[in-house]
Design a protein around this motif. Structure first.
Motif, short mmCIF file in Angstrom:
data_model
loop_
_atom_site.label_atom_id
_atom_site.label_comp_id
_atom_site.label_asym_id
_atom_site.label_seq_id
_atom_site.Cartn_x
_atom_site.Cartn_y
_atom_site.Cartn_z
N ALA A 173 0.85 -1.19 0.00
CA ALA A 173 0.00 0.00 0.00
C ALA A 173 0.88 1.24 0.00
O ALA A 173 1.83 1.35 0.76
CB ALA A 173 -0.89 0.00 1.25
N SER A 174 0.57 2.15 -0.88
CA SER A 174 1.33 3.39 -0.94
C SER A 174 0.79 4.38 0.07
O SER A 174 -0.36 4.28 0.49
CB SER A 174 1.21 3.99 -2.35
OG SER A 174 -0.12 4.46 -2.54
N PRO A 175 1.61 5.35 0.49
CA PRO A 175 1.13 6.37 1.42
C PRO A 175 -0.09 7.10 0.88
O PRO A 175 -0.98 7.46 1.62
CB PRO A 175 2.33 7.31 1.56
CG PRO A 175 3.52 6.48 1.18
CD PRO A 175 3.04 5.51 0.16
N ALA A 176 -0.15 7.28 -0.44
CA ALA A 176 -1.27 7.99 -1.06
C ALA A 176 -2.58 7.25 -0.83
O ALA A 176 -3.60 7.84 -0.49
CB ALA A 176 -1.01 8.17 -2.55
N ARG B 217 -7.92 6.57 2.05
CA ARG B 217 -8.73 5.79 2.99
C ARG B 217 -9.05 6.61 4.26
O ARG B 217 -10.17 6.63 4.75
CB ARG B 217 -8.01 4.49 3.37
CG ARG B 217 -8.85 3.54 4.21
CD ARG B 217 -8.10 2.25 4.49
NE ARG B 217 -8.89 1.37 5.33
CZ ARG B 217 -9.80 0.51 4.87
NH1 ARG B 217 -10.02 0.42 3.57
NH2 ARG B 217 -10.50 -0.23 5.71
N ASP B 218 -8.02 7.30 4.76
CA ASP B 218 -8.22 8.10 5.97
C ASP B 218 -9.19 9.25 5.72
O ASP B 218 -10.05 9.54 6.56
CB ASP B 218 -6.88 8.66 6.46
CG ASP B 218 -5.96 7.57 7.00
OD1 ASP B 218 -6.48 6.46 7.28
OD2 ASP B 218 -4.75 7.82 7.13
N LEU B 219 -9.06 9.89 4.56
CA LEU B 219 -9.98 11.00 4.22
C LEU B 219 -11.40 10.49 4.08
O LEU B 219 -12.36 11.14 4.50
CB LEU B 219 -9.52 11.69 2.93
CG LEU B 219 -8.26 12.54 3.04
CD1 LEU B 219 -7.79 12.98 1.67
CD2 LEU B 219 -8.50 13.75 3.94
N LYS C 235 -15.08 11.30 6.33
CA LYS C 235 -16.41 11.59 5.79
C LYS C 235 -17.44 10.60 6.34
O LYS C 235 -18.56 10.99 6.70
CB LYS C 235 -16.39 11.50 4.26
CG LYS C 235 -15.54 12.55 3.57
CD LYS C 235 -15.52 12.30 2.06
CE LYS C 235 -14.54 13.22 1.35
NZ LYS C 235 -14.45 12.88 -0.09
N LEU C 236 -17.06 9.32 6.40
CA LEU C 236 -17.99 8.29 6.89
C LEU C 236 -18.39 8.53 8.34
O LEU C 236 -19.53 8.27 8.74
CB LEU C 236 -17.36 6.91 6.74
CG LEU C 236 -17.14 6.40 5.32
CD1 LEU C 236 -16.33 5.13 5.32
CD2 LEU C 236 -18.46 6.17 4.61
N ASP C 237 -17.45 9.05 9.12
CA ASP C 237 -17.75 9.33 10.53
C ASP C 237 -18.81 10.42 10.70
O ASP C 237 -19.40 10.54 11.77
CB ASP C 237 -16.47 9.74 11.27
CG ASP C 237 -15.55 8.56 11.56
OD1 ASP C 237 -16.06 7.42 11.64
OD2 ASP C 237 -14.33 8.77 11.69
N GLN C 238 -19.04 11.20 9.65
CA GLN C 238 -20.06 12.26 9.72
C GLN C 238 -21.47 11.74 9.45
O GLN C 238 -22.45 12.46 9.64
CB GLN C 238 -19.74 13.36 8.69
CG GLN C 238 -18.41 14.06 8.91
CD GLN C 238 -18.06 14.95 7.72
OE1 GLN C 238 -18.93 15.58 7.12
NE2 GLN C 238 -16.78 15.01 7.38
N LEU D 264 -13.30 1.31 -1.87
CA LEU D 264 -13.38 2.73 -1.52
C LEU D 264 -14.13 3.55 -2.57
O LEU D 264 -14.84 4.51 -2.23
CB LEU D 264 -11.97 3.30 -1.33
CG LEU D 264 -11.07 2.55 -0.32
CD1 LEU D 264 -9.81 3.35 -0.03
CD2 LEU D 264 -11.81 2.27 0.99
N THR D 265 -14.01 3.20 -3.82
CA THR D 265 -14.71 3.93 -4.88
C THR D 265 -16.22 3.78 -4.73
O THR D 265 -16.98 4.75 -4.87
CB THR D 265 -14.27 3.43 -6.28
OG1 THR D 265 -12.86 3.53 -6.38
CG2 THR D 265 -14.92 4.25 -7.38
#
Length: 509
Positions: A16-19, A24-26, A30-33, A127-128
């Protein structure tokens, strides 16, 4: 990147790349909202997932109203259990039902389903797809709110959240009540939300330590309002009957139960509440008949097993009054043994899939074991209960009380008993169980001090009892006496220090 397997074949290794992590973190932010089952609190550690699956599947199989709600919550539970594909199927069923039954309000009612879709796809690593549901939610919610981007706090969302919390764990009942209140502010004649509000009041009024906050008339008024708007709501009828029974309005209560059973002779929740009514009227055989019928419809329903166990216990306690029941030569003894086995079977089934939430059934099971002289079995139950975490304080207090009484009177283990009963007293409320913890300790202290006025443990517990009563000067006196005979006891030193400090502060005011 490529590597080699043990037999020399080349294999692809994904790194997995840092990008991708950042994406995923971003997305997670959003999902937490969102407003959906994944953000509403009750998680793996406080709900018995297997039991929840049975309950939700029952409501789906019985084709009860609001099936989409059950499918939505089942999707959440399946995802928690790692069954993500099944969760997607559940959500597809929920979406289909909402489209068929709520054509004009589908978008408003789909907010929770789409939120759940987004979370399940996120857990699947898709994720998409998760983002695509966030995009749908943004389009739906934009005209409904000036607030959050991906959700809208509308009655449909508050109401669904209320029902979800109500189905999960007792510690969330008061939050569920607030949700129904919010839903009813904008939609005051919605029977779904009024029934939810009445149900949460009904349950809160049965919990020691919370019932004092709520007037029975509140619940009665809401159930009566449900029946004004929907005269065929049979569950409201039996719930209202139970409230009227408490107020000694027996004739009206009896008529309501009979009417509910005529309208819904095969609905387990109606049968269960009607059975409770008859059990409280001491018509135990009638209650068992109704519960057995309900169990035939939903055989995995743990609450029904608990109710049947309670019915058999009523009969057992009555039989214990007969001295012939203790003599194997008489049929009363055999009847007693049959009832003991019935009680153990049904209480055991009641907590088989609900170890975290069915604490009462486990305590009832232990009580039957004690009455039958099976002390090791009772000890095992108490040991498991005492290790549970996240239990409501009033339930934990009951566990401390019964386990403490067992240690004191059956196992003759004073130190264990005192420790448990003190823990029960530290859960400060004015419940019957708190008073019993106090009574057992007070009786033990007086007995010990009568035999030995210098017993440091008894003097320390006496100080503790005065401390719990708010009598600080007497508590100080007894802790000082205890320290005369046990001068290095850190527990007494700490309590004495705290009491003196509090006493001085009070007198400085």
């Amino acid at each position: 990147m490529f590597g080699h397997s043990a037999d020399g074949d080349m294999i692809r290794i994904k790194i997995a790349s840092p990008a991708s992590k950042t994406v995923r973190d971003l997305l997670k932010e959003k999902l937490d909202q969102l407003q959906c089952h994944f953000t509403w609190g009750p998680q793996k550690e406080i709900i018995d997932l297997d039991d929840m699956v049975y309950r939700l599947q029952d409501s789906i199989d019985l084709n009860l109203k609001y099936k989409a709600r059950s499918y939505n919550q089942l999707a959440f539970v399946n995802c928690l259990q790692g069954n993500s594909e099944e969760a997607i199927q559940n959500l597809q069923e929920a979406e289909k039902i909402l489209r068929e039954n709520h054509k004009d309000t589908f978008e408003r009612r789909s907010i929770i389903t789409y939120g759940n879709y987004a979370w399940v796809h996120y857990h699947m690593g898709e994720l998409t797809k998760a983002q695509s549901y966030l995009d749908k939610l943004e389009i739906i919610c934009k005209p409904l709110t000036d607030g959050p981007r991906y959700t809208a706090m509308i009655p449909e969302v508050y109401g669904e959240k209320g029902w979800s919390l109500l189905r999960s764990a007792a510690q969330h009942y008061e939050e569920a009540m607030e949700c129904f209140e919010k839903a009813l502010e904008e939609d005051p004649d919605n029977t779904e939300w009024i029934m939810g509000y009445a149900t949460v009041l009904f349950r809160l009024e049965s919990i020691p330590g919370t019932r004092e906050k709520y007037k029975s008339s509140q619940c009665v008024n809401h159930l009566q309002r449900v029946l004004e708007l929907d005269p065929d709501e049979s569950l409201a009828m039996v719930m209202l009957a139970l409230k009227l029974q408490q107020d000694n309005q027996k004739k009206e209560a009896n008529e309501l139960v009979e009417r509910a059973l005529q309208k819904s002779p095969d609905v387990p929740k109606v049968l269960r509440n009607a059975a409770k009514f008859y059990r409280l009227e001491r018509a135990v055989e009638k209650a068992i008949e109704l519960l057995e019928k309900a169990l035939g419809i939903t055989p995995m329903n743990s609450v029904l097993h608990d109710q049947i166990g309670m019915c058999y216990r009523v009969q057992l306690l009555e039989l214990f009054k007969n001295p012939l029941s203790s003599d194997p030569q008489y049929p009363e003894f055999q009847q007693k043994m049959v009832l003991i086995n019935h009680c153990k079977h049904h209480f055991g089934k009641a907590f088989e899939h609900r170890p975290k939430t069915a604490t009462k059934s486990q305590l009832d099971y232990a009580d039957i074991c004690i009455r039958n002289g099976e002390y090791s079995d009772a000890a095992e139950v108490y040991s498991k209960l005492l290790k549970l975490e996240g239990i409501r304080p009033e339930n934990m207090q009951k566990i401390y009380l019964q386990a403490g009484a067992f240690e004191m009177y059956r196992r003759k283990s004073d130190l264990n008993a005192v420790n448990l009963l003190q823990k029960g007293l530290k859960i400060k409320n004015n419940t019957h169980d708190w008073k019993l913890c106090y009574k057992h300790l007070d009786k033990w202290v007086n007995r010990k001090l009568c035999r030995d006025a210098h017993n440091s443990k008894a003097l320390g517990v006496k100080g503790f009892l005065y401390q719990m009563d708010g009598h600080k000067s007497e508590a100080i006196e007894y802790f000082e006496k205890a320290l005369e005979f046990d001068p290095s006891n850190e527990e007494y030193l700490s309590a004495l220090c705290e009491l003196r400090l509090s006493f001085e502060e009070h007198h400085e005011l």
